[in-house]
Design an enzyme around this catalytic site. Sequence first.
Site, PDB file in Angstrom:
ATOM      1  N   HIS A 117      -9.395   3.781  -2.552  1.00 12.97           N
ATOM      2  CA  HIS A 117     -10.628   3.118  -2.125  1.00 12.97           C
ATOM      3  C   HIS A 117     -10.472   1.595  -2.067  1.00 12.97           C
ATOM      4  O   HIS A 117     -11.313   0.917  -1.476  1.00 12.97           O
ATOM      5  CB  HIS A 117     -11.823   3.531  -2.999  1.00 12.97           C
ATOM      6  CG  HIS A 117     -11.839   2.992  -4.380  1.00 12.97           C
ATOM      7  ND1 HIS A 117     -11.434   3.714  -5.481  1.00 12.97           N
ATOM      8  CD2 HIS A 117     -12.244   1.785  -4.871  1.00 12.97           C
ATOM      9  CE1 HIS A 117     -11.591   2.983  -6.572  1.00 12.97           C
ATOM     10  NE2 HIS A 117     -12.077   1.817  -6.231  1.00 12.97           N
ATOM     11  N   ASP A 147      -7.464   9.604  -4.908  1.00 14.08           N
ATOM     12  CA  ASP A 147      -7.832   8.185  -4.919  1.00 14.08           C
ATOM     13  C   ASP A 147      -6.665   7.296  -5.343  1.00 14.08           C
ATOM     14  O   ASP A 147      -6.823   6.383  -6.156  1.00 14.08           O
ATOM     15  CB  ASP A 147      -9.042   7.927  -5.812  1.00 14.08           C
ATOM     16  CG  ASP A 147      -9.721   6.580  -5.482  1.00 14.08           C
ATOM     17  OD1 ASP A 147      -9.358   5.990  -4.443  1.00 14.08           O
ATOM     18  OD2 ASP A 147     -10.580   6.141  -6.260  1.00 14.08           O
ATOM     19  N   SER A 225     -10.221  -2.044 -10.050  1.00 15.58           N
ATOM     20  CA  SER A 225      -9.728  -0.815  -9.431  1.00 15.58           C
ATOM     21  C   SER A 225      -8.270  -0.925  -9.041  1.00 15.58           C
ATOM     22  O   SER A 225      -7.855  -1.880  -8.379  1.00 15.58           O
ATOM     23  CB  SER A 225     -10.542  -0.482  -8.180  1.00 15.58           C
ATOM     24  OG  SER A 225     -11.710   0.197  -8.492  1.00 15.58           O
TER      25      SER A 225
END
Length: 393
Positions: A117, A147, A225
């Site tokens: 992402h 992911d 992230s």
Amino acid sequence: MASKGLLALIVVLVIILAVSFLLGPSVLNMQGGTPLIGGGNSSVSTVSSTQSVTVTTIVATTTVTTTLSGEGTLSPVDLFKKVEGSVVAILVTTPSGSAQGSGFVYDNSGHIVTNNHVVAGQQSISVTFLDGTIVSAKLVGTDIYGDLAVLSITNQSHALKPVPLGNSSALQVGEQVAAIGNPFGLSGSMTLGIVSQLGRSTTGTGGYLLIDLVQTDAAVNPGNSGGPLLNMQGQVVGVNTLIFSQSGASEGVGLAIPSHTVRRITDSIIKTGSYNHPWVGIQGVDMTADVAKAMNLPEAKGFLVLSVLPNSPAATAGLKGSDRQANIGGQNVPIGGDIIVGIDSITTRNLNDLLLYTERNKSPGDTVTLKIIRDGKEMSVSVVLGVRPPPAG
């Protein structure tokens, strides 16, 4: 300029009952809970207070160091010094703007690991090391269901320092860990915490079920992230991916993809450009006491198959979905399908058990034996696992 979200911030409210077991394009969610992408320079994905999300408790071409947890514990100061040259900031430009995330050097060939992402929709990618060196990177491949993404540095004049992978299977609740990344664009930030729990599952930013996650209370925020979660030996034991939050910032519940999953998917992406997840092709819900009573069963256990996807491994094996409805709590609820209570020699209490076993131990083409309850009687069904189809559209 509009920006994309990079760190998924999830508000945990209730556990939904409807999920899918290795379904394919998406996770079945009967009660809503679609992630929403927010603004800012980092990725923010939230669920409103009226929504709910699911919460349940290969070979590389280059050499990657793997060591066990428990050897040579470092102080936080020494840990940071050991890995500071391995953690990077990632800047992505997209048709709608720009976004920031984190990553780390995986090997001496210039591969960088981050979240899918973080780089979704990328037009260009740059990687910044803590010493300020900026290099261009290209996308090697992604795994949208896991992911994860792998980048490759195009100019390798910068000295690379891979950070070793640890053994996430050896993690224990209460063990100290550290998160390093670029929250809110603040490069090289480190926070400390513990492993709060293991084997968590939840819906990720793409709406797909992420499983086997490491829960930590180490503070992670938008921009973290793709950055590493490290044990106190300076080994990566997870990739920081999600937080649960009502405020949009860290509230002490973060989730990381475990290193044994990272290794398996990353090595496949480096070798082939992708990763194939095993697939059964069924939709259903975890059994409840009310559903068990409606089906005249003595106890609530296993995963109830509601529907079988056409031309799926489950359809080929003859698994059966719901064939009737029952009124439970004033609502018509589908019942009557096969109930999966075991896989190979493993007893399965719910969907999470099925997913953990299959993702950890099986690949497309492998045969598994499902123990099911059909019409009140136990029986076994052999299923040849397929490849999970790409997302629709």
